[in-house]
Design an enzyme around this catalytic site. Structure first.
Site, PDB file in Angstrom:
ATOM      1  CG  MET A  30     -21.178  15.099  -0.318  1.00 29.04           C
ATOM      2  SD  MET A  30     -21.401  15.150   1.470  1.00 29.04           S
ATOM      3  CE  MET A  30     -22.120  13.686   1.806  1.00 29.04           C
ATOM      4  N   GLY A  31     -18.770  12.547  -3.774  1.00 24.95           N
ATOM      5  CA  GLY A  31     -17.959  11.622  -4.291  1.00 24.95           C
ATOM      6  C   GLY A  31     -18.424  10.265  -3.969  1.00 24.95           C
ATOM      7  CG  LEU A  33     -18.789   9.902  -8.182  1.00 30.03           C
ATOM      8  CD1 LEU A  33     -18.475  10.377  -9.568  1.00 30.03           C
ATOM      9  CD2 LEU A  33     -19.836  10.773  -7.703  1.00 30.03           C
ATOM     10  CG  HIS A  37     -23.506   9.898  -7.637  1.00 32.55           C
ATOM     11  ND1 HIS A  37     -22.724   9.102  -6.753  1.00 32.55           N
ATOM     12  CD2 HIS A  37     -23.890  11.028  -6.732  1.00 32.55           C
ATOM     13  CE1 HIS A  37     -23.123   9.594  -5.166  1.00 32.55           C
ATOM     14  NE2 HIS A  37     -23.671  10.378  -5.277  1.00 32.55           N
ATOM     15  CD  GLN A  61     -24.202  17.307   3.348  1.00 30.62           C
ATOM     16  OE1 GLN A  61     -23.869  18.338   2.503  1.00 30.62           O
ATOM     17  NE2 GLN A  61     -24.826  16.067   2.997  1.00 30.62           N
ATOM     18  CE  LYS A 153     -29.790   7.632  -1.388  1.00 33.06           C
ATOM     19  NZ  LYS A 153     -30.007   7.871   0.042  1.00 33.06           N
ATOM     20  CB  SER A 189     -22.070   6.946  -0.964  1.00 31.34           C
ATOM     21  OG  SER A 189     -22.158   7.704  -2.219  1.00 31.34           O
ATOM     22  NE  ARG A 190     -25.546   7.910   4.448  1.00 32.15           N
ATOM     23  CZ  ARG A 190     -25.139   8.421   5.806  1.00 32.15           C
ATOM     24  NH1 ARG A 190     -25.139   7.389   6.845  1.00 32.15           N
ATOM     25  NH2 ARG A 190     -25.104   9.364   5.864  1.00 32.15           N
TER      26      ARG A 190
HETATM   27  O1  PAF Z   1     -26.603  14.670  -1.820  1.00 39.55           O
HETATM   28  C1  PAF Z   1     -25.363  15.022  -1.683  1.00 39.55           C
HETATM   29  O2  PAF Z   1     -24.381  14.363  -2.048  1.00 39.55           O
HETATM   30  C2  PAF Z   1     -25.099  16.050  -0.774  1.00 39.55           C
HETATM   31  O3  PAF Z   1     -26.255  16.242   0.081  1.00 39.55           O
HETATM   32  C3  PAF Z   1     -24.645  17.507  -1.586  1.00 39.55           C
HETATM   33  C4  PAF Z   1     -26.198  17.978  -2.295  1.00 39.55           C
HETATM   34  C5  PAF Z   1     -23.697  17.188  -2.563  1.00 39.55           C
HETATM   35  C6  PAF Z   1     -24.332  18.658  -0.521  1.00 39.55           C
HETATM   36  O4  PAF Z   1     -23.276  18.406   0.015  1.00 39.55           O
END
Ligand code: PAF
Length: 285
Positions: A30-31, A33, A37, A61, A153, A189-190
């Site tokens: 979801m970017g 990064l 990642h 989600q 994670k 990312s949080r």
């Molecule tokens: O883990 C994530 O970043 C997201 O849940 C994913 C797998 C990209 C789905 O949106």
């Protein structure tokens, strides 16, 4: 690195390379990064002929619209990082590109998230895994990768995705170790939203998992006792605990706290101020 702003273009790119016999490793993201990642990207690049990544902040989600809106986005930075770490193609897209006719999540039919969505994240974030599974299926069908890489994670997510891949018949799901900051905090990312003091406070999650692992190594197998050990560590912090558990992934739905487990994954979710953090550790590794 090629960067496409529509999944249809990514799909054509993958089709062409697959026809040439090249094997594709995919990292869905979801970017925003971070090191975690980038380790996935490096591994995908080293184990496949081509490495690809998706960058899509999936509104399906998120439980709260405000959380979705606040999710950090920096495509330019992400694209540079992906290119530097061996990614050959990355793509983004709008919701409507993945779900034709839908500019908004309302009305999109979600997949049943499957048996591993029960409990823990599934309980505290209702609908979350249905949203994850629905977009991950679209991403897999768009690119048809041979392998897909996910971080440990998000342990429960890896179970949900493996279940999906088992049904689709592809890709091979590769789960990679959690990357941690020096104090043990799992990269996320949080974490950007934590102050310096909160970053230190949040290491209580790692210390609790580590205490459970030490108890396991000393012979403790009872879930209730292992949970109590983690609760004790967390009680000494300012974190607000959502759940603490030990589960045997082979018997995911068994949440009887009195039971001993032979394979154990310790899992924690806690809030540090406004930031919700999750982490886990395999105890029997
Ligand atoms: O883990 C994530 O970043 C997201 O849940 C994913 C797998 C990209 C789905 O949106």
């Amino acid at each position: 690195m090629e960067l496409f702003d529509a999944p249809q273009r990514a799909s054509r790119w993958c089709e062409k390379h697959r026809a040439e016999g090249q094997r594709i490793g995919m990292v869905p993201t979801m970017g925003a990064l971070h090191e975690g990642h980038l380790r996935l990207v490096e591994r995908a690049a080293s184990e496949n002929d081509l490495c690809i990544a998706s960058i899509f902040v999936n509104p399906l989600q998120f439980n709260e619209r405000s959380d979705y809106d606040a999710y950090p986005r920096d495509l330019e930075r992400d694209a540079k990082l992906l290119g530097r770490h061996g990614c050959d193609m990355a793509f983004t897209g709008a919701l409507v590109d993945f779900f034709p006719g839908h500019d908004e999540p309302a009305g999109i039919e979600l997949l049943d998230p499957g048996p591993f969505a029960e409990g823990l994240e599934g309980e505290y974030r209702p609908g979350h895994f249905a949203g994850v599974r629905t977009i991950v299926e679209r991403l897999f069908l768009t690119c048809r990768p041979d392998r897909a890489y996910f971080g440990e994670k998000d342990f429960q997510q890896t179970l949900v995705v493996r279940d999906l891949a088992g049904i689709l018949g592809f890709p091979e799901v590769v789960v990679c170790p959690t990357v941690r900051e020096p104090g043990g905090l799992a990269m996320s990312s949080r974490n950007r939203r934590l102050s310096e003091a909160q970053r230190i406070e949040a290491t209580a999650i790692y210390r609790a998992l580590d205490a459970a692992r030490a108890a396991w190594r000393a012979g403790e197998r009872n879930r209730g006792a292992l949970r109590a050990i983690m609760h004790r560590v967390l009680a000494g912090s300012a974190l607000q605990v959502e759940y603490v558990d030990v589960r045997d992934p082979r018997h995911w739905s068994d949440d009887d706290p009195s039971r001993d487990v032979q394979q154990g994954q310790a899992l924690i979710a806690a809030r540090c101020g406004a930031v919700r953090l999750i982490d886990n550790m395999r105890l029997d590794a």
